[in-house]
Design a protein around this motif. Structure first.
Motif, short mmCIF file in Angstrom:
data_model
loop_
_atom_site.label_atom_id
_atom_site.label_comp_id
_atom_site.label_asym_id
_atom_site.label_seq_id
_atom_site.Cartn_x
_atom_site.Cartn_y
_atom_site.Cartn_z
N PRO A 96 0.80 -1.22 0.00
CA PRO A 96 0.00 0.00 0.00
C PRO A 96 0.84 1.28 0.00
N GLU A 97 0.14 2.40 -0.11
CA GLU A 97 0.81 3.69 -0.21
C GLU A 97 1.68 3.98 1.00
N ALA A 98 1.26 3.57 2.18
CA ALA A 98 2.02 3.87 3.39
C ALA A 98 3.42 3.27 3.31
N LEU A 99 3.53 2.02 2.83
CA LEU A 99 4.84 1.38 2.70
C LEU A 99 5.66 2.04 1.61
N GLN A 100 5.01 2.44 0.52
CA GLN A 100 5.73 3.12 -0.55
C GLN A 100 6.38 4.40 -0.04
N VAL A 101 5.63 5.17 0.71
CA VAL A 101 6.17 6.42 1.25
C VAL A 101 7.33 6.13 2.20
N MET A 102 7.18 5.14 3.06
CA MET A 102 8.22 4.83 4.02
C MET A 102 9.51 4.43 3.31
N LEU A 103 9.41 3.56 2.30
CA LEU A 103 10.60 3.06 1.61
C LEU A 103 11.28 4.17 0.81
N LEU A 104 10.49 4.99 0.12
CA LEU A 104 11.07 6.09 -0.67
C LEU A 104 11.77 7.10 0.23
N VAL A 105 11.12 7.46 1.32
CA VAL A 105 11.75 8.42 2.24
C VAL A 105 13.00 7.81 2.86
N MET A 106 12.96 6.51 3.15
CA MET A 106 14.10 5.86 3.78
C MET A 106 15.34 5.89 2.89
#
Length: 285
Positions: A139-149
């Protein structure tokens, strides 16, 4: 004694800070918008980085084959975003085969030309595809976390390594490649990458309080440690290439920061680790 009204030139540190602030601002906009805009910006950055590395090898006197790196990026970028990494890997191998054939068909084939044609494909394009592959994470939440990381770990590692190394000093890390880097700076960089990986998990958890599938913070800390090593390896590899090719920077695109690859070196290698985190630890294909 005459007075001059010439404007004072900004110092190197001022240039670096100003450029860094601008780059972070652009990065934040891209991370907020994401989607195809982020994919286009990332692909353009990867393409320019590959060009700069190929140009460096050409400056050294080698004759790398240029087109396979760009062909691989054009073919694989939509594949890895829309489908999966398997198709992108196959297309990359096809481009590697093509570049080898191109060199071998020359009147005077040189094995080194195959090596220096393949290096941008392996050290720029493939890591860049890992970065692009994060954009289809659901989902979008994991996408944001990985990209920011990816960016948080790289920035945290670089910043902590610089300040710890400058203030603590001590034995050199790889003096033959980068005389200014110290072991204390490398350790500080790892601490910075771990801290930023954990903070990213906490911050994104606050942004998406309804999502319960985030990995535990200890897993973020572990991947931050591994990604911190990868970031420093990427930085050292880029420095090794510059030293071999006899250049100070890959370009002059960013005042005080050099070219695109000077900014992307640690980010590209970090992307490999974060993409593996996505596929292996999170179980997302």
């Amino acid at each position: 004694m005459t007075e001059t009204n010439q404007p004072k030139k900004p110092s190197s540190l001022e240039q670096r800070v100003t450029t860094a602030v601008g780059l972070v601002a652009v990065l934040l906009v891209v991370l907020v918008v994401r989607g195809w805009l982020a994919a286009a910006v990332a692909a353009a950055c990867v393409a320019l980085s590959a060009y700069e590395e190929l140009r460096a090898f050409h400056t050294r006197g080698h004759r790398p084959v240029w087109w396979p790196s760009f062909a691989a990026l054009i073919l694989c970028a939509p594949l890895i975003i829309i489908r999966s990494h398997e198709a992108a890997i196959l297309a990359t191998f096809a481009c590697s085969f093509a570049l080898s054939l191109c060199v071998m068909c020359r009147k005077k084939p040189d094995l080194l030309d195959i090596v220096f044609s393949a290096l941008p494909l392996l050290t720029v394009v493939l890591p860049g595809l890992c970065l692009l592959g994060l954009l289809n994470t659901q989902p979008e939440a994991l996408q944001v976390m990985l990209l920011v990381m990816v960016f948080a770990v790289s920035i945290g590692c670089d910043t902590a390594a610089y300040f710890v190394g400058s203030n603590v000093g001590g034995p050199k890390l790889c003096p033959a490649i980068s005389p200014n880097k110290t072991i204390s700076g490398a350790i500080g960089g790892l601490c910075g990458s771990v801290a930023l990986a954990v903070l990213t998990g906490v911050a994104i958890g606050w942004l998406f309080p309804d999502y319960t599938g985030f990995p535990p913070l200890w897993a973020n800390a572990l991947v931050g440690l591994i990604a911190g090593v990868a970031a420093q390896v990427g930085d050292l590899f880029a420095s090794m290439v510059k030293r071999y090719c006899g250049i100070k920077d890959y370009g002059h695109l960013f005042p005080g920061h050099g070219g695109m690859l000077d900014r992307m070196d640690s980010i590209l290698f970090t992307s490999i680790v974060i993409y593996c985190y996505r596929v292996i630890l999170l179980g997302i294909g």
